[in-house]
Motif scaffolding. Structure first.
Motif, short mmCIF file in Angstrom:
data_model
loop_
_atom_site.label_atom_id
_atom_site.label_comp_id
_atom_site.label_asym_id
_atom_site.label_seq_id
_atom_site.Cartn_x
_atom_site.Cartn_y
_atom_site.Cartn_z
N HIS A 22 1.32 -1.90 -5.46
CA HIS A 22 0.74 -1.11 -4.37
C HIS A 22 0.82 0.38 -4.70
O HIS A 22 1.19 0.77 -5.82
CB HIS A 22 1.41 -1.47 -3.05
CG HIS A 22 2.91 -1.39 -3.08
ND1 HIS A 22 3.60 -0.24 -3.41
CD2 HIS A 22 3.86 -2.33 -2.83
CE1 HIS A 22 4.89 -0.47 -3.35
NE2 HIS A 22 5.07 -1.73 -3.01
N GLY A 273 3.81 2.56 4.77
CA GLY A 273 2.59 1.99 5.36
C GLY A 273 2.33 2.62 6.72
O GLY A 273 3.12 3.43 7.20
N PRO A 274 1.23 2.23 7.36
CA PRO A 274 0.88 2.79 8.67
C PRO A 274 1.98 2.52 9.72
O PRO A 274 2.13 3.27 10.68
CB PRO A 274 -0.40 2.03 9.06
CG PRO A 274 -0.83 1.28 7.85
CD PRO A 274 0.28 1.25 6.86
N ASP A 275 2.77 1.47 9.50
CA ASP A 275 3.86 1.15 10.44
C ASP A 275 5.12 1.96 10.14
O ASP A 275 6.17 1.75 10.75
CB ASP A 275 4.17 -0.35 10.41
CG ASP A 275 4.51 -0.83 8.99
OD1 ASP A 275 4.49 0.00 8.04
OD2 ASP A 275 4.82 -2.03 8.83
N LYS A 278 8.36 0.85 4.34
CA LYS A 278 8.09 0.81 2.92
C LYS A 278 6.99 -0.22 2.63
O LYS A 278 6.99 -1.30 3.24
CB LYS A 278 9.40 0.39 2.26
CG LYS A 278 9.47 0.55 0.80
CD LYS A 278 10.82 0.02 0.33
CE LYS A 278 10.58 -0.87 -0.87
NZ LYS A 278 11.74 -1.60 -1.32
N LEU A 279 6.06 0.09 1.73
CA LEU A 279 5.02 -0.88 1.41
C LEU A 279 5.64 -2.11 0.77
O LEU A 279 6.61 -2.02 0.04
CB LEU A 279 4.01 -0.28 0.42
CG LEU A 279 3.13 0.86 0.95
CD1 LEU A 279 2.21 1.34 -0.17
CD2 LEU A 279 2.33 0.41 2.15
N HIS A 283 1.85 -7.45 1.26
CA HIS A 283 0.68 -6.96 2.00
C HIS A 283 -0.46 -6.69 1.03
O HIS A 283 -0.59 -5.62 0.47
CB HIS A 283 1.03 -5.66 2.76
CG HIS A 283 2.00 -5.92 3.85
ND1 HIS A 283 2.98 -5.04 4.21
CD2 HIS A 283 2.16 -6.99 4.66
CE1 HIS A 283 3.69 -5.56 5.19
NE2 HIS A 283 3.21 -6.74 5.48
N THR A 286 -2.81 -3.46 0.95
CA THR A 286 -2.47 -2.13 0.44
C THR A 286 -2.26 -2.17 -1.07
O THR A 286 -1.83 -1.21 -1.68
CB THR A 286 -1.19 -1.57 1.11
OG1 THR A 286 -0.17 -2.53 0.97
CG2 THR A 286 -1.42 -1.20 2.56
#
Ligand code: GLU
Length: 306
Positions: A22, A273-275, A278-279, A283, A286
């Protein structure tokens, strides 16, 4: 140990092929590539695939495709950790011969139950920097005979066990302050190493307790293999995400115990991430491949992360 001035610096990008790369990986890979090119350094790729249950060939293939798309090339050959278990076993043997590791038999459930028991009595059980309870280590006090008997019995019955570092004993063998050289930044919000930003960071491996060095399902742990490989590959500069900042203390301890050279560390920010979290490799939306499919270019990715 200072690097020889005549030798070029050696950087490495060390992803695990257990999911899609990512934006956070793109940042790591691009920083390593940029540092290497700015300093006339070498750039290595290492596939950290010791976890055979989670690593897959398709993810490995995707790593090559993503890095190629980003325009990053690495020296051949690529080191695959799963092809080098003997190197990690040799290192483990050295620690074993010094009495610094012990066979540990408690399962995750037993550790949880032990901790719950203690905490039900009103005390708090210590947690490591990732939030996991420290290993209680009932086996720490066993003598050699008890250890050998337990290992032989486990071999006969197939009972799984791990080899853990006796952290206190290992720290006691070191008669100087353990530090590392950091050129990046420490994660926000931590409570330890309060004086550390860029510069010299005090390593506190005790915070991790008796870390696992080898398990039945993975003959080497991340900590052991990363330390051994950075040395075997002559890595002089470790550039990676801040999620591994505190783990560096364990790596410095293992380097010291095994007489391995000390790289310089650069921990970079994590991409969230949008939340705000950490990515994660799970997911897929992304992931770099997904971004590529949506029409982003490698230059867009560079502009997004750097
Ligand atoms: N294999 C680790 C990961 O993918 C990185 C290890 C390192 O850079 O030290 O998170």
């Amino acid at each position: 140990m200072p690097n020889s001035p005549s030798k070029p610096p050696v950087y490495r990008f060390a992803p695990s092929p257990n999911g899609a790369l990512h934006l956070g990986h793109a940042l790591s890979a691009l920083l390593n590539a940029d540092f290497a090119s700015a300093t006339g350094g070498r750039l290595l790729l290492r596939l950290e695939d010791i976890d055979r249950a989670r690593c897959r060939l398709e993810f490995e293939q995707a790593i090559f495709e993503d890095l190629d798309w980003l325009g990053i090339s690495f020296e051949a050959p690529v080191r695959r950790q799963s092809e080098h278990f003997a190197d990690y076993e040799t290192a483990l043997d050295r620690l074993r011969s010094r009495g610094l590791v012990y066979p540990a038999f408690l399962t995750r459930g037993e550790i949880r139950a032990h901790v719950a028991d203690i905490e039900a009595g009103g005390s708090t059980w210590p947690r490591d920097p990732d939030g996991a309870p420290l290993y209680p280590g009932p086996e720490r006090t066993w003598d050699i005979r008890q250890r050998e008997d337990a290992v032989a019995a486990a071999a006969a019955t197939g009972r799984p066990y791990a080899w853990r570092l006796d952290m206190q004993k290992a720290c006691n063998t070191i008669d100087r302050l353990l530090t590392w050289r950091e050129t990046g930044t420490r994660p926000q919000g931590g409570t330890d190493n309060p004086e550390s930003t860029a510069g010299t960071v005090e390593a506190r491996p005790e915070a991790w307790g008796d870390v696992i060095l080898s398990r039945p399902d993975a003959p080497s742990s991340y900590h052991l293999s990363v330390t051994v490989d950075d040395a075997l590959q002559g890595v002089t500069h470790v550039v990676r995400g801040q999620d591994l900042y505190h783990a560096t203390a364990v790596h410095r301890l293992l380097q010291t115990l095994l007489d391995l050279p000390e790289p310089v560390y650069h921990h970079h920010r994590l991409i969230l991430g949008p939340d705000g979290r950490k990515l994660s490799k799970s997911h897929r939306d992304t992931g770099l491949a997904a971004l590529r499919e949506r029409g982003l270019s490698a230059a867009d990715v560079r502009a997004l992360v750097l």
